[in-house]
Every structure is written in structure tokens, then in C-alpha cells.
Design an enzyme around this catalytic site. Structure first.
Site, PDB file in Angstrom:
ATOM      1  CB  THR A  32      -0.915  -0.030   1.238  1.00 58.30           C
ATOM      2  OG1 THR A  32      -1.832  -1.111   1.091  1.00 58.30           O
ATOM      3  CG2 THR A  32      -1.703   1.267   1.374  1.00 58.30           C
ATOM      4  CG  HIS A 181      -5.591  -8.580   0.939  1.00 56.88           C
ATOM      5  ND1 HIS A 181      -5.122  -9.339   1.980  1.00 56.88           N
ATOM      6  CD2 HIS A 181      -5.155  -7.320   1.175  1.00 56.88           C
ATOM      7  CE1 HIS A 181      -4.435  -8.560   2.811  1.00 56.88           C
ATOM      8  NE2 HIS A 181      -4.442  -7.330   2.349  1.00 56.88           N
ATOM      9  CG  ASN A 184      -2.023  -8.469   6.147  1.00 56.16           C
ATOM     10  OD1 ASN A 184      -1.547  -9.402   6.780  1.00 56.16           O
ATOM     11  ND2 ASN A 184      -1.451  -7.992   5.071  1.00 56.16           N
ATOM     12  CE1 TYR A 186      -7.116  -3.374   5.885  1.00 56.15           C
ATOM     13  CE2 TYR A 186      -5.378  -4.934   5.334  1.00 56.15           C
ATOM     14  CZ  TYR A 186      -5.777  -3.681   5.755  1.00 56.15           C
ATOM     15  OH  TYR A 186      -4.834  -2.718   6.068  1.00 56.15           O
ATOM     16  CG  ASN A 241      -5.818  -3.699  10.099  1.00 58.03           C
ATOM     17  OD1 ASN A 241      -5.730  -2.522  10.457  1.00 58.03           O
ATOM     18  ND2 ASN A 241      -5.545  -4.081   8.860  1.00 58.03           N
TER      19      ASN A 241
END
Ligand code: PHB
Length: 364
Positions: A32, A181, A184, A186, A241
Site C-alpha cells: 500500500t 487478499h 491482515n 481485512y 488491524n
């Protein structure tokens, strides 16, 4: 008279994924960088950044939102508008002109977002109404995460559809494949791990239920791209996260085993914790649950990367920070050249500084 050493597979050995003949196993990890243009459209400096790094065996793009509802950060690119498809096409063309290959990472951030970033100021979504500890990056600075809207069954089917549309868009944009993805913290990872998924329907509870959404996404995306053009990324013990699982080895071994049913391009695993670097799981055991190619990531360098492949711990290795600072990383590795140091202050957002101005060795 034959040399065993020459037969040894390492980072510099080619690898065939489906029809893609990759020239080495030094992969560029998804990173990112928050430098997309207006409308989250990839712009000229993004083309230059990826073009510079085309000597990677495979580039995995930065996470790219599958829909306007999937956005989690300012300045991250999408793959859901005509302008975004056209922007990415300039990037895939540039990478292909250099002889490289590139997958796009398909991203839905789920609860790691903020209503100020989303259409109609709607709340972020998640498996369950559990607020993440921490703050979202918004246009007006850092703001506390909000209590997310728990997705209904109908809304889940729309999200699976959004992945399919994004995969179709990725094909139109000239990508060689997609990486789903599921890491992490998400959205898909929020379903996989039991600290964030408290559902009592078919999408929560047992490991089979928690992986249901991921599997539905994989199956739909495969119908668009073909299995050898679809990779999946997992991060079994990354706490980034505000997420964790009570039995990560059991959970992720089962997921790796299930994903073996599909002849995917690869399984990409962020091993250990992104923030602390600590590793407690047995990643060889995890890898042995998966019958396809295994891509290892998180803190590898030339020596440990080569060792991972030589010892059959991994088939390929993804490098993140080293690729930020060294556009010509494969050549530097091959010739044992010194490496540029990455500058953390320019990782997220800004302009060409710390983005396209890291020199290749020949330019120094
Ligand atoms: C980050 O913004 O640091 C970030 C984004 C996506 C990831 C991991 C890290 O998967």
C-alpha cells in the site's frame, strides 16, 4: 561430472505458473503506497513505479478495492471504474513491455475503514458488529474505527458478485492474474478468524463456516480468471488491524487444505506477525497442507529466501520493503550488490520522493 549445485532450485530459478513462465522466484509483495490519483485511478507516477520493478518474477499489485464500498484508505487504487481499468492498463502494458508479469490484489477492507471514506457515508461492514481497536486513516486525519454493520446474507452475495466484477475488470486491464487478499485483518480475514467473527449462521462458528465466504469468492473468481491465474493471501498470526484466532494452526491448516482443491496459482502466506516479526506457527506443516505452490513472505532476505526455497519450505518468496527501496532487487541479489535503505517516512502517500526516485544500482 554433473554439478549438483547448478541443479539446486533457489530464488533465481524460473517457475511456471499455469502458462506464465516467470524468470525468477523473487516476487514483489503487495504494498500500500497511497499514491493513486483523483477517483482512486492509477496515475503516471504509478506506471513508472511498477515499470521500474518489472524484473520481479511476479509483481503483486498494491491492494485495490473491488468496489467503492470496499475502500479503507485515501489514495488507494480501485478496479471498479472505467477510468481505473484504463489507468491499470497503462501499468500492465509497461510491465509487459519490460518482460514482467503482474497480478492485481483484490481488496475489501471491511471494518478497517471509516464512514467518511464510503459512499453515502455508510458504515463499514464486517461479519459481526465488533469495532476494531485503533484508528482509520481518513481525509481529515486519524479517526477512531466505528462499530461496523454486520453483513446480511443478501449483502454477502453482492460482495461475492463484486469480486467477480473486479476479476473481470482485472482481465480487461491486462493483468496476468489476481490475488485474493484474505489476510491482515481485512474483510475476508475478519470472517476467517474467530476474534472478529461471532456469527451464528452458515458463515460463522466452525472453521468450515468461517472460510465459506473466502471459498465462495475463490470459486467465483476462478470462473472468470481460471484457477492457475488466482492466488490467495493469508496471514494466520498477524495481529495487525486488531485481529486474532484462538487456534490459528488448526484454522489455517484446514484453509490451506481446502484451497488445495482448486489448482490455484499459489498460496501466499505472511508468516508471523507483521508488526513484531514473532512467529509461533509451524509454517512447514501449513505448507504441507497445501498441494500447490507456496509463496513465503515477511522479513526474508537473500540468504533466508534462498534457504527457504532450497529447503523446500517455499517455492517462491515475496519481498516488500526491499522492493520499495530497490527497483532492481533481482539483479542486486544475483550480483550480491549493496541494497538501498527504505525510508519509512515516505511509505504512505506523497509524491515521487521515496516512490520512484530510488536508483537502480547502475544509476548510482
Ligand atoms: C498497510 O497499510 O500497512 C497495509 C495495507 C494492507 C495490508 C497490509 C498492510 O495487507
Amino acid at each position: 561430472m554433473t554439478s549438483i549445485a547448478q541443479d539446486k532450485i533457489n530464488l533465481f530459478s524460473p517457475i511456471l505458473i499455469g502458462d506464465l513462465n516467470l524468470t525468477n522466484r523473487i516476487m514483489m509483495a503487495p504494498l500500500t503506497r497511497n499514491r493513486a490519483g483523483e477517483g482512486n485511478v492509477p496515475q503516471a507516477m504509478n506506471v513508472e513505479y511498477y515499470r521500474q520493478r518489472a524484473s520481479a518474477g511476479l509483481i503483486i499489485s498494491e491492494g485495490s478495492q473491488i468496489s467503492a464500498n470496499a475502500i479503507g484508505y485515501p489514495g488507494t487504487p480501485g478496479i471498479h471504474s472505467e477510468e481505473q481499468i484504463a489507468g491499470w492498463k497503462r501499468i500492465t502494458d509497461a510491465v509487459h513491455e519490460q518482460g514482467g508479469h503482474i497480478f492485481i490484489q483484490l481488496w475489501h477492507t471491511g471494518r478497517i475503514s471509516h464512514s467518511s471514506l464510503l459512499p453515502n457515508q455508510s458504515l463499514p461492514v464486517a461479519p459481526s458488529a465488533l469495532k476494531a481497536n485503533g484508528q482509520a486513516m481518513t481525509f481529515t486525519g486519524m479517526q477512531d474505527f466505528e462499530i461496523p454493520h454486520p453483513l446480511t446474507l443478501a449483502e454477502l452475495s453482492y460482495i461475492v458478485n463484486d469480486y467477480a466484477i473486479a476479476a473481470q475488470n482485472a482481465k480487461s486491464a491486462g493483468f496476468d492474474g489476481v490475488e485474493i487478499h484474505a489476510a491482515n485483518g481485512y474483510l475476508l480475514d475478519q470472517f476467517l478468524r474467530d476474534s472478529t467473527n461471532l456469527r451464528d449462521d452458515n458463515y460463522g462458528g466452525s472453521i468450515a463456516n468461517r472460510m465459506r465466504l473466502l471459498i465462495e469468492v475463490v470459486e467465483r473468481v476462478i470462473t472468470i480468471c481460471g484457477a492457475p491465474c488466482v492466488g490467495v493471501r493469508l496471514s494466520p498470526e498477524n495481529s495487525f488491524n486488531d485481529i486474532n484466532d484462538s487456534q490459528p494452526q488448526l484454522t489455517f491448516n484446514a484453509i490451506a487444505k481446502k484451497l488445495s482443491d482448486y489448482s490455484l496459482a499459489y498460496l501466499h502466506v505472511l508468516e508471523g506477525d507483521m508488526l513484531t516479526g514473532e512467529r509461533h506457527l509451524d509454517y512447514v506443516a501449513l505448507r504441507n497442507c497445501f498441494t500447490g505452490y507456496y509463496m513465503a513472505n515477511n522479513g526474508y532476505d537473500l540468504d533466508s529466501g534462498n534457504k527457504a526455497i532450497e529447503q523446500n519450505h517455499a517455492d517462491m518468496v515475496a519481498f516488500g520493503q526491499l522492493f520499495i527501496a530497490n527497483p532492481d532487487l533481482p539483479e542486486r541479489f544475483a550480483k550480491n550488490l549493496p541494497l538501498n535503505e527504505p525510508d519509512r517516512n515516505t511509505f504512505y502517500g506523497g509524491d515521487e520522493k521515496g516512490y520512484t526516485d530510488y536508483p537502480s544500482y547502475g544509476e548510482q
